[in-house]
Design an enzyme around this catalytic site. Sequence first.
Site, mmCIF file in Angstrom:
data_model
loop_
_atom_site.group_PDB
_atom_site.id
_atom_site.type_symbol
_atom_site.label_atom_id
_atom_site.label_comp_id
_atom_site.label_asym_id
_atom_site.label_seq_id
_atom_site.Cartn_x
_atom_site.Cartn_y
_atom_site.Cartn_z
ATOM 1 N N ASP A 67 9.987 -9.995 23.444
ATOM 2 C CA ASP A 67 8.879 -9.208 22.874
ATOM 3 C C ASP A 67 7.821 -9.140 23.971
ATOM 4 O O ASP A 67 6.915 -9.958 24.037
ATOM 5 C CB ASP A 67 8.351 -9.942 21.635
ATOM 6 C CG ASP A 67 7.355 -9.114 20.852
ATOM 7 O OD1 ASP A 67 7.316 -7.888 21.043
ATOM 8 O OD2 ASP A 67 6.610 -9.694 20.047
ATOM 9 N N CYS A 69 5.200 -3.495 21.182
ATOM 10 C CA CYS A 69 4.421 -2.844 20.113
ATOM 11 C C CYS A 69 3.584 -1.735 20.749
ATOM 12 O O CYS A 69 2.365 -1.723 20.669
ATOM 13 C CB CYS A 69 3.542 -3.851 19.369
ATOM 14 S SG CYS A 69 2.429 -4.779 20.435
HETATM 15 N N1 SAM Z 1 6.620 -12.475 19.975
HETATM 16 C C1 SAM Z 1 5.295 -12.749 19.479
HETATM 17 C C2 SAM Z 1 5.339 -12.723 17.968
HETATM 18 O O1 SAM Z 1 6.194 -12.050 17.392
HETATM 19 O O2 SAM Z 1 4.507 -13.402 17.328
HETATM 20 C C3 SAM Z 1 4.248 -11.816 20.061
HETATM 21 C C4 SAM Z 1 4.280 -11.784 21.575
HETATM 22 S S1 SAM Z 1 2.959 -10.962 22.354
HETATM 23 C C5 SAM Z 1 3.494 -9.307 22.244
HETATM 24 C C6 SAM Z 1 3.278 -11.287 24.045
HETATM 25 C C7 SAM Z 1 3.159 -12.756 24.459
HETATM 26 O O3 SAM Z 1 3.765 -12.877 25.729
HETATM 27 C C8 SAM Z 1 1.753 -13.295 24.648
HETATM 28 O O4 SAM Z 1 1.610 -14.455 23.863
HETATM 29 C C9 SAM Z 1 1.661 -13.647 26.145
HETATM 30 O O5 SAM Z 1 0.886 -14.795 26.378
HETATM 31 C C10 SAM Z 1 3.116 -13.879 26.477
HETATM 32 N N2 SAM Z 1 3.526 -13.638 27.868
HETATM 33 C C11 SAM Z 1 3.173 -12.615 28.665
HETATM 34 N N3 SAM Z 1 3.826 -12.686 29.841
HETATM 35 C C12 SAM Z 1 4.614 -13.799 29.773
HETATM 36 C C13 SAM Z 1 5.535 -14.404 30.682
HETATM 37 N N4 SAM Z 1 5.769 -13.890 31.880
HETATM 38 N N5 SAM Z 1 6.158 -15.522 30.288
HETATM 39 C C14 SAM Z 1 5.944 -16.062 29.061
HETATM 40 N N6 SAM Z 1 5.080 -15.528 28.164
HETATM 41 C C15 SAM Z 1 4.426 -14.410 28.519
#
Ligand code: SAM
Length: 412
Positions: A292, A345
Amino acid sequence: MTDPTRSAALDLLISVLDRGRPLEEALDALPPTEARDRAAAHRLAAAVLRRMGALDAVMEPFLKKRPPVVVVHILRLGAAALLLLDTPAHAAVATAVELTRARRLDPFAGLVNAVLRKVAAAGVATLEECDGPRLDTPGWLWAAWGADARAIASAHTQEAPIDLTLMPGAVAPEGGVALPSGSWRYPAGTRVTELAGFAEGQFWVQDAAAALPARMLAAQPGERIADLCAAPGGKTAQLIAAGAQVVAVERDANRIARLRGNLARLHLGAEIVQDDATQWRPPELLDGVLLDAPCSATGTIRRHPDVLHLKRPSDIGALNAAQDALIKAACDMLRSGGRLVYAVCSLQPQEGPARIAAALKRLPLRTVPVQAADLGLPPAAITAQGWLRTTPAMWPELGGMDGFFAARLERL
Ligand code: SAM
């Protein structure tokens, strides 16, 4: 005495519009206030952010020259209270005048009074006469949404309902409607923590569209699945509830804490890893990955209208590079025949179909098409390639859904 709701709403607008801070972050930074005032301030500020183009257009004829920006914000809040939230005229105007004085802007108190009286006299009809969807939407988003732009922007004028995903076997709290995709829907503004079963962990808040990517992955009991970019954990919870052995990877420490808290309330267990998902690798190849990815979040404008004001076209290119790197990492984690669901999203084609088209050219992946009927969706929610593309304009009779793109892929 200044109205605490209006004053807090002004602080929220200043944070978002003048300082470029996300609305949620601005809410967290508010000084301690009653939960009720805070919720009301959030609702009022969100109404302004959602309908700002139209509110400004309504007030324009009454402003000979533009006052300082704080005064414009006070006028916007007053106009929103009058035209969107049905506040009685005398209260809406008096509160705005008091707030102007409280912020030491006395020379503008007369102007605020005069403009808002005219807005009140003109009434809701003036808002309906202007082209709200177009005025409320930045040009670059309107252009990128193509033929769907008007329908999507029209859906953004309404507050989103609250959707719940239930634990298997749980009974839905009263007052909800079952959606064809399996989620339960409650009216906008429902206080989720007061619903029966919240403390017992019987459900979690998750837009109906946000619940689809995990359903597309169809995790089976005992399968080893990684949830990349996992916090706050809505999709992690779905995968665990399906019986999979889940490792949740998230790089942000604060968001990890929220993920832990959410899983604890639901009595669900996963291995939680704080790491960059482009660098992390599982000890052995996996049966499935749910990615995601971080994105512009333009599919969630109904819930996060600050996105309209904070995102820039230049953000998309940087996000695309991160999305490509994450897809490559996810592919490397899979056994042959393992499944990957990539989701964002976002309504922007560069973050959805364009990323998957690029991945299919350079990585050992193939599309496994999804069927609308299997997900309880209208046929228009599935592209010719068998990818998911929902928009807030879908399910108009049920109250819409967030904009999501998701593709189901298989490692060759
Ligand atoms: N999957 C979650 C849910 O359904 O509740 C929502 C995820 S949100 C769209 C994106 C998340 O990705 C954020 O919490 C952000 O901190 C994390 N993120 C962004 N880049 C990342 C990376 N390279 N590795 C791990 N996490 C990452």
